[in-house]
Design a protein around this motif. Sequence first.
Motif, PDB file in Angstrom:
ATOM      1  N   GLU A  37      99.192  15.579 -47.185  1.00  0.00           N
ATOM      2  CA  GLU A  37     100.355  15.395 -48.048  1.00  0.00           C
ATOM      3  C   GLU A  37      99.988  14.805 -49.402  1.00  0.00           C
ATOM      4  OE1 GLU A  37     102.022  11.107 -46.367  1.00  0.00           O
ATOM      5  OE2 GLU A  37     102.858  12.985 -45.592  1.00  0.00           O
ATOM      6  N   ASP A  38      98.701  14.527 -49.608  1.00  0.00           N
ATOM      7  CA  ASP A  38      98.247  14.080 -50.927  1.00  0.00           C
ATOM      8  C   ASP A  38      96.765  14.405 -51.077  1.00  0.00           C
ATOM      9  OD1 ASP A  38      96.691  11.994 -49.698  1.00  0.00           O
ATOM     10  OD2 ASP A  38      98.432  10.686 -49.705  1.00  0.00           O
ATOM     11  N   GLY A  39      96.233  14.138 -52.268  1.00  0.00           N
ATOM     12  CA  GLY A  39      94.856  14.493 -52.544  1.00  0.00           C
ATOM     13  C   GLY A  39      93.841  13.760 -51.694  1.00  0.00           C
ATOM     14  N   GLU A  40      94.078  12.476 -51.446  1.00  0.00           N
ATOM     15  CA  GLU A  40      93.153  11.690 -50.627  1.00  0.00           C
ATOM     16  C   GLU A  40      93.034  12.294 -49.231  1.00  0.00           C
ATOM     17  OE1 GLU A  40      91.219   9.317 -51.458  1.00  0.00           O
ATOM     18  OE2 GLU A  40      92.038   8.305 -53.219  1.00  0.00           O
ATOM     19  N   GLN A  41      94.183  12.638 -48.655  1.00  0.00           N
ATOM     20  CA  GLN A  41      94.169  13.244 -47.324  1.00  0.00           C
ATOM     21  C   GLN A  41      93.476  14.602 -47.346  1.00  0.00           C
ATOM     22  OE1 GLN A  41      97.986  13.398 -45.391  1.00  0.00           O
ATOM     23  NE2 GLN A  41      98.401  11.218 -45.670  1.00  0.00           N
ATOM     24  N   ALA A  42      93.668  15.333 -48.440  1.00  0.00           N
ATOM     25  CA  ALA A  42      93.055  16.655 -48.548  1.00  0.00           C
ATOM     26  C   ALA A  42      91.532  16.552 -48.567  1.00  0.00           C
ATOM     27  CB  ALA A  42      93.553  17.353 -49.808  1.00  0.00           C
ATOM     28  N   VAL A  43      91.008  15.637 -49.369  1.00  0.00           N
ATOM     29  CA  VAL A  43      89.555  15.454 -49.442  1.00  0.00           C
ATOM     30  C   VAL A  43      89.001  15.053 -48.078  1.00  0.00           C
ATOM     31  CG1 VAL A  43      87.698  14.092 -50.467  1.00  0.00           C
ATOM     32  CG2 VAL A  43      89.588  14.880 -51.892  1.00  0.00           C
ATOM     33  N   ALA A  44      89.683  14.126 -47.419  1.00  0.00           N
ATOM     34  CA  ALA A  44      89.233  13.665 -46.105  1.00  0.00           C
ATOM     35  C   ALA A  44      89.293  14.798 -45.083  1.00  0.00           C
ATOM     36  CB  ALA A  44      90.095  12.493 -45.647  1.00  0.00           C
ATOM     37  N   ALA A  45      90.359  15.612 -45.141  1.00  0.00           N
ATOM     38  CA  ALA A  45      90.512  16.707 -44.196  1.00  0.00           C
ATOM     39  C   ALA A  45      89.413  17.751 -44.383  1.00  0.00           C
ATOM     40  CB  ALA A  45      91.888  17.350 -44.364  1.00  0.00           C
TER      41      ALA A  45
END
Length: 230
Positions: free
Chosen positions: A38-46
């Motif tokens: 739901e945000d960029g931080e989560q996207a990078v981690a995913a």
Amino acid sequence: MDDELALHVVVADDQALVRTGFRLILESEGIEVVAEAEDGEQAVAAVRRTRPDVVLMDIRMPGLDGLEATRRILDGSAQEPPRVVMLTTFDLDQYVYAALAAGASGFLLKDVTPEHLAAAVRLVRTGDALLAPAITRRLVERFARTGGDTPGAAAPHRELATLTRRELEVTALLARGLSNAELAARLGLSEATVKTHVARILGKLGLRDRAQVVVAAYETGLVSVGSAHS
């Protein structure tokens, strides 16, 4: 599905309904959504956790936005980074140009049809770019002048001097959004020959895909703003 053909996707968007809709569409087509963010931080981690083939990345998200997340994902630390496709509500979102310069492989409007969404994900996985000619012209011409001031914009490629006359011609036409079939028709070549030219251009310029060729062509002046309609 055969492992070699399996396609894994991360969907990053701050709207739960968008993520759910895209997941249902993709999974109905046999494409696995391995994570949502739901945000960029989560996207990078995913991406680091699941190592997907393709990331569908919303541009505007709270906290770390899609543009910065794209830079982090494509920062060169991964041996085989995913293809990143930007999601935008408008086809002239100023950040799309910066995203292409940062290494994104193209963009999709959020109102994309289910058929186009699945086809686009498969297309970009093969190394092609999502650059519809009409949208590409408007997008790049609008923002090419300010590319140097846009965060993430690519530096000019001195390697253009290593291209042959034919390769420069192909590069200029790529920047105008022509497909391989259109290039072949324009130049009187086979599509196989066009693909060979494109592969050599990417290799000489050290670029990942056609999206970056478009950016390089405008930023080096090979194609000038306004000339894409010739």
